[in-house]
Write a protein that holds these residues in place. Structure first.
Motif, PDB file in Angstrom:
ATOM      1  N   ARG A   1      13.267   9.079 -14.843  1.00  0.00           N
ATOM      2  CA  ARG A   1      13.289  10.135 -14.325  1.00  0.00           C
ATOM      3  C   ARG A   1      14.461  10.605 -13.879  1.00  0.00           C
ATOM      4  O   ARG A   1      14.988  10.594 -13.281  1.00  0.00           O
TER       5      ARG A   1
ATOM      6  N   LEU B   1      12.854  17.562 -16.049  1.00  0.00           N
ATOM      7  CA  LEU B   1      12.116  16.821 -17.148  1.00  0.00           C
ATOM      8  C   LEU B   1      10.764  17.371 -18.260  1.00  0.00           C
ATOM      9  O   LEU B   1      11.084  17.531 -19.023  1.00  0.00           O
TER      10      LEU B   1
ATOM     11  N   LEU C   1      15.344  11.414 -21.923  1.00  0.00           N
ATOM     12  CA  LEU C   1      15.572  10.091 -21.545  1.00  0.00           C
ATOM     13  C   LEU C   1      16.532   9.199 -21.701  1.00  0.00           C
ATOM     14  O   LEU C   1      17.255   7.900 -21.151  1.00  0.00           O
TER      15      LEU C   1
ATOM     16  N   ILE D   1       4.215  16.704 -15.936  1.00  0.00           N
ATOM     17  CA  ILE D   1       4.559  15.141 -16.257  1.00  0.00           C
ATOM     18  C   ILE D   1       4.387  14.389 -14.654  1.00  0.00           C
ATOM     19  O   ILE D   1       3.992  14.143 -14.194  1.00  0.00           O
TER      20      ILE D   1
ATOM     21  N   VAL E   1       9.881  12.302 -24.394  1.00  0.00           N
ATOM     22  CA  VAL E   1      10.604  11.971 -23.171  1.00  0.00           C
ATOM     23  C   VAL E   1      11.690  10.682 -23.299  1.00  0.00           C
ATOM     24  O   VAL E   1      12.490  10.515 -23.006  1.00  0.00           O
TER      25      VAL E   1
ATOM     26  N   GLN F   1      10.714  17.112 -11.886  1.00  0.00           N
ATOM     27  CA  GLN F   1       9.310  16.794 -12.411  1.00  0.00           C
ATOM     28  C   GLN F   1      10.091  18.099 -13.477  1.00  0.00           C
ATOM     29  O   GLN F   1       9.970  17.948 -14.811  1.00  0.00           O
TER      30      GLN F   1
END
Length: 281
Positions: free
Chosen positions: A25, A35, A68, A46, A64, A32
């Motif tokens: 991340r 994301l 990402l 998170i 996720v 946080q």
């Protein structure tokens, strides 16, 4: 925001997952909160996953990975994480179960874990594990993923009629659970038989047990009492229990008659569903 703390990635699969989530991340330049917005959860959640205060789900992991661009890393890790949430004494069996080519099981009290619906599993596990209920239910559902493989294990189930009548979680939960069992009626890799009350004494009056067969490794016998597992590859035990299982199958109803009995118990004992999904007797 959850306060950051140092993690030892080697301490457990959950610690490794949390440390990798934080590392990747931050490498992506996301907070946080940012994301969380990408995967439709709160920044707090998170942070809780990153600090091992929350166990991730498979759905969370897949989102996720997409956010990402981690090429399925967290989707692969989450299986290890969820398996680590199983009771320590059960983890060795779960690993062998996931590798088995054939699974034969007799269940005298409850529906076999691989065939449980989530509400049924929640009711069973909630009796003694309220403090970790979400994690344990998620771990049980994760075990069931082996049934969705392109080449799943052959699963032979003999279910005592008592499991159909034992009211776990209430009428609606039981109705959905029995309907779930009926959904396997035409499965080419699953054979479900019910051992009726009328049989009386039988070859497994001592309780539930499983037999696992592998492509190259020795067969395994597994049974358990209260938090005490017994797993052995002793050829004499395998021979005796395999014969006992064959006798159970011979005494049980046929696949077709078993489905008829399950459907009858579902209708007579757990009622018709109301429009909101609840069952009425």
């Amino acid at each position: 925001m959850v306060k950051l703390r140092d993690l030892d990635p080697s301490a457990s699969p959950l610690d490794y997952y949390g440390s990798e989530l934080r590392r990747l991340r931050e490498a992506a330049g996301l907070s946080q909160s940012q994301l969380g917005s990408c995967v439709f959860v709160t920044a707090s959640l998170i942070g809780q996953v990153e600090t091992t205060r929350r166990v991730p789900t498979r759905d969370f992991s897949e989102r996720v990975d997409a956010a990402l661009g981690t090429d399925g890393l967290f989707s692969r890790l989450v299986g290890l994480v969820l398996r680590s949430q199983l009771p320590t004494w059960f983890q060795a069996y779960a690993e062998m179960e996931a590798r088995a080519s054939f699974i034969s099981t007799y269940q005298c009290q409850l529906v076999y874990g691989l065939l449980q619906t989530e509400p049924y599993a929640r009711a069973v596990l909630g009796v003694e594990h309220q403090e970790r209920l979400d994690e344990m239910v998620a771990a049980r559902m994760e075990r069931q993923r082996i049934l969705g493989r392109s080449s799943p294990p052959a699963l032979l189930v003999v279910l005592d009629e008592a499991a159909l009548h034992r009211r776990v979680g209430g009428p609606a939960v039981m109705r959905d659970q029995l309907a779930h069992l009926l959904g396997f009626r035409d499965s080419p890799w699953l054979n479900l038989q019910v051992l009726p009350f009328a049989v009386g004494q039988h070859a497994a009056v001592m309780g539930s047990f499983n037999l696992l067969r592998f492509g190259d490794d020795p067969d395994l016998f597994y049974s358990e009492s209260y938090d005490t597992p017994h797993m052995t590859a002793n050829p004499q035990v395998i021979r005796e229990r395999s014969l006992g299982y064959a006798r159970l199958q011979g005494a049980a109803l046929s696949r077709e008659d078993s489905a008829t009995l399950i459907a009858r118990v579902m209708e007579e004992r757990y009622g018709q569903p109301e429009p909101d999904g609840r069952a009425v007797a």
